[in-house]
Design an enzyme around this catalytic site. Sequence first.
Site, PDB file in Angstrom:
ATOM      1  N   GLU A   1       0.828  -1.200   0.000  1.00 60.21           N
ATOM      2  CA  GLU A   1       0.000   0.000   0.000  1.00 60.21           C
ATOM      3  C   GLU A   1       0.865   1.253   0.000  1.00 60.21           C
ATOM      4  O   GLU A   1       1.931   1.300   0.609  1.00 60.21           O
ATOM      5  CB  GLU A   1      -0.941   0.002   1.208  1.00 60.21           C
ATOM      6  CG  GLU A   1      -2.065  -0.990   1.051  1.00 60.21           C
ATOM      7  CD  GLU A   1      -2.954  -1.101   2.277  1.00 60.21           C
ATOM      8  OE1 GLU A   1      -4.105  -1.498   2.105  1.00 60.21           O
ATOM      9  OE2 GLU A   1      -2.498  -0.797   3.391  1.00 60.21           O
TER      10      GLU A   1
ATOM     11  N   CYS B   1       3.749   8.538   1.085  1.00 61.20           N
ATOM     12  CA  CYS B   1       4.365   7.593   2.012  1.00 61.20           C
ATOM     13  C   CYS B   1       4.598   6.283   1.268  1.00 61.20           C
ATOM     14  O   CYS B   1       3.648   5.672   0.766  1.00 61.20           O
ATOM     15  CB  CYS B   1       3.457   7.377   3.214  1.00 61.20           C
ATOM     16  SG  CYS B   1       4.152   6.259   4.449  1.00 61.20           S
TER      17      CYS B   1
ATOM     18  N   CYS C   1       7.835  -6.954   7.261  1.00 59.32           N
ATOM     19  CA  CYS C   1       8.782  -6.244   8.131  1.00 59.32           C
ATOM     20  C   CYS C   1       9.497  -7.245   9.020  1.00 59.32           C
ATOM     21  O   CYS C   1       8.887  -8.184   9.537  1.00 59.32           O
ATOM     22  CB  CYS C   1       8.043  -5.210   8.975  1.00 59.32           C
ATOM     23  SG  CYS C   1       9.156  -4.132   9.919  1.00 59.32           S
TER      24      CYS C   1
ATOM     25  N   CYS D   1       7.797  -4.413  16.393  1.00 57.26           N
ATOM     26  CA  CYS D   1       7.361  -3.343  17.295  1.00 57.26           C
ATOM     27  C   CYS D   1       5.946  -3.652  17.775  1.00 57.26           C
ATOM     28  O   CYS D   1       5.041  -3.862  16.965  1.00 57.26           O
ATOM     29  CB  CYS D   1       7.412  -1.993  16.577  1.00 57.26           C
ATOM     30  SG  CYS D   1       9.070  -1.573  15.978  1.00 57.26           S
TER      31      CYS D   1
ATOM     32  N   CYS E   1       2.741  -1.680  16.619  1.00 55.73           N
ATOM     33  CA  CYS E   1       2.556  -1.525  15.174  1.00 55.73           C
ATOM     34  C   CYS E   1       1.955  -2.786  14.577  1.00 55.73           C
ATOM     35  O   CYS E   1       2.471  -3.892  14.789  1.00 55.73           O
ATOM     36  CB  CYS E   1       3.906  -1.225  14.522  1.00 55.73           C
ATOM     37  SG  CYS E   1       3.845  -1.164  12.728  1.00 55.73           S
TER      38      CYS E   1
ATOM     39  N   ASN F   1      -3.028   4.970  16.736  1.00 56.89           N
ATOM     40  CA  ASN F   1      -4.188   4.513  15.972  1.00 56.89           C
ATOM     41  C   ASN F   1      -4.445   3.049  16.288  1.00 56.89           C
ATOM     42  O   ASN F   1      -3.655   2.182  15.903  1.00 56.89           O
ATOM     43  CB  ASN F   1      -3.930   4.687  14.470  1.00 56.89           C
ATOM     44  CG  ASN F   1      -3.830   6.151  14.091  1.00 56.89           C
ATOM     45  OD1 ASN F   1      -4.745   6.918  14.310  1.00 56.89           O
ATOM     46  ND2 ASN F   1      -2.692   6.532  13.525  1.00 56.89           N
TER      47      ASN F   1
ATOM     48  N   CYS G   1      -1.477   5.681  10.547  1.00 54.58           N
ATOM     49  CA  CYS G   1      -0.302   4.931  10.975  1.00 54.58           C
ATOM     50  C   CYS G   1      -0.703   3.650  11.695  1.00 54.58           C
ATOM     51  O   CYS G   1      -1.464   3.683  12.657  1.00 54.58           O
ATOM     52  CB  CYS G   1       0.548   5.779  11.915  1.00 54.58           C
ATOM     53  SG  CYS G   1       1.239   7.233  11.138  1.00 54.58           S
TER      54      CYS G   1
END
Length: 407
Positions: free
Chosen positions: A118, A131, A138, A142, A145, A334, A377
Amino acid sequence: MNLSVAEAALPAAEPVMRRPSLAGRTRAGLAEALAEIGVPEKERRMRVGQLWNWIYHYGVRDFAEMTTIGKGLRAQLAEHFTLDLPEVTAEQVSTDGTRKWLLRMAPTGPRDRGAEIECVYIPEVDRGTLCVSSQVGCTLTCTFCHTGTQRLVRNLTTEEIVTQLMVARERLGDFPNRSAPEGAFVPNDGGRFISNIVFMGMGEPLYNFDGVRDAIGVISDDQGLSLGRRRITVSTSGVVPQIGPLGGEMGTMLAISLHAVRDELRNELVPLNKKYPIKDLLEACRNYPGLSNAKRITFEYVMLKGVNDSDAEARELVRLLKGIPAKINLIPFNPWPGTRYECSDWERIERFSEIVFKAGYASPVRTPRGRDILAACGQLKSETEKLSARARLMLEQDEAETAPAQH
């Protein structure tokens, strides 16, 4: 901003020969393509310059439009290559103008449907920010996230990074002298609409150092896409050994995903901290090439209720950053399905910001953008999976509705 991925493999099938695309290639990559089709070495530099101008400045998608190149060479190029960009498989538009594109990359093999990532465009009064992602998945975990719950599939290639910008410019009608495609968003206030790029999408950019470096070289070239390096920000969770080389070789702006002022807490929030603790990270920041008041480091700090948002932590943040030209970007958390964290209350965020501001640091609170389309985010993983499933369902329904009746 942390983005998401959905990847699917097709059933076993015969290999499909695809012409490679020249879009996103470096100058060296274009020269190699010309060598493959027999263009003499003494002629290649000139031809690379012509291709570069047509592909990156004008954004052409058909070799036939390259009128400064002879018909014979254009035909050769079209026979062996394409100018294809990643496929836009879904587009969502937020009420605040944020746009999110689900992009499918070209397959890497006969059983590969193509990785999906995305890319998010955020329009603001004085700028338009894109962005972009640097990896499929990944490698970091974290805990705040959503992307951290995904496995790392692979690094994106230089071409796959560059073409995220090219897709966005095409969708926005942002190439000169070219009509925007049907349904594209075309701002009417003049100028090029993407003025800034942030490597804050999926993945850790400094774990794809070569791909990101070469992509920035293409993006910042003043004869093509022409985005100055001061308008490109690379965000890292703290890969300390690569921070100096980032400044030395790329010369971009730097953002640090900090999120905590104590190693004990940062070890939990950003497990990479166990390898590169706060002291080492901040020392690398102090030595960042070109660091000055005009080229400050942005420290990103997600506001987690009752976790990292106390007055004491605000004061410790100020103490830690003493002597580093910096601004502190406070990010309201978020929420995403399954998270154990909550966003700090607004009054607490304002109090935290006030302490930082009074100490002499800019401390803007990032306005959440695109929440209604889950483009903010850390929200995007599950939505991509939903989009992919929904797209498949709609396709099946369309096929059923348009299929000829069986008698």
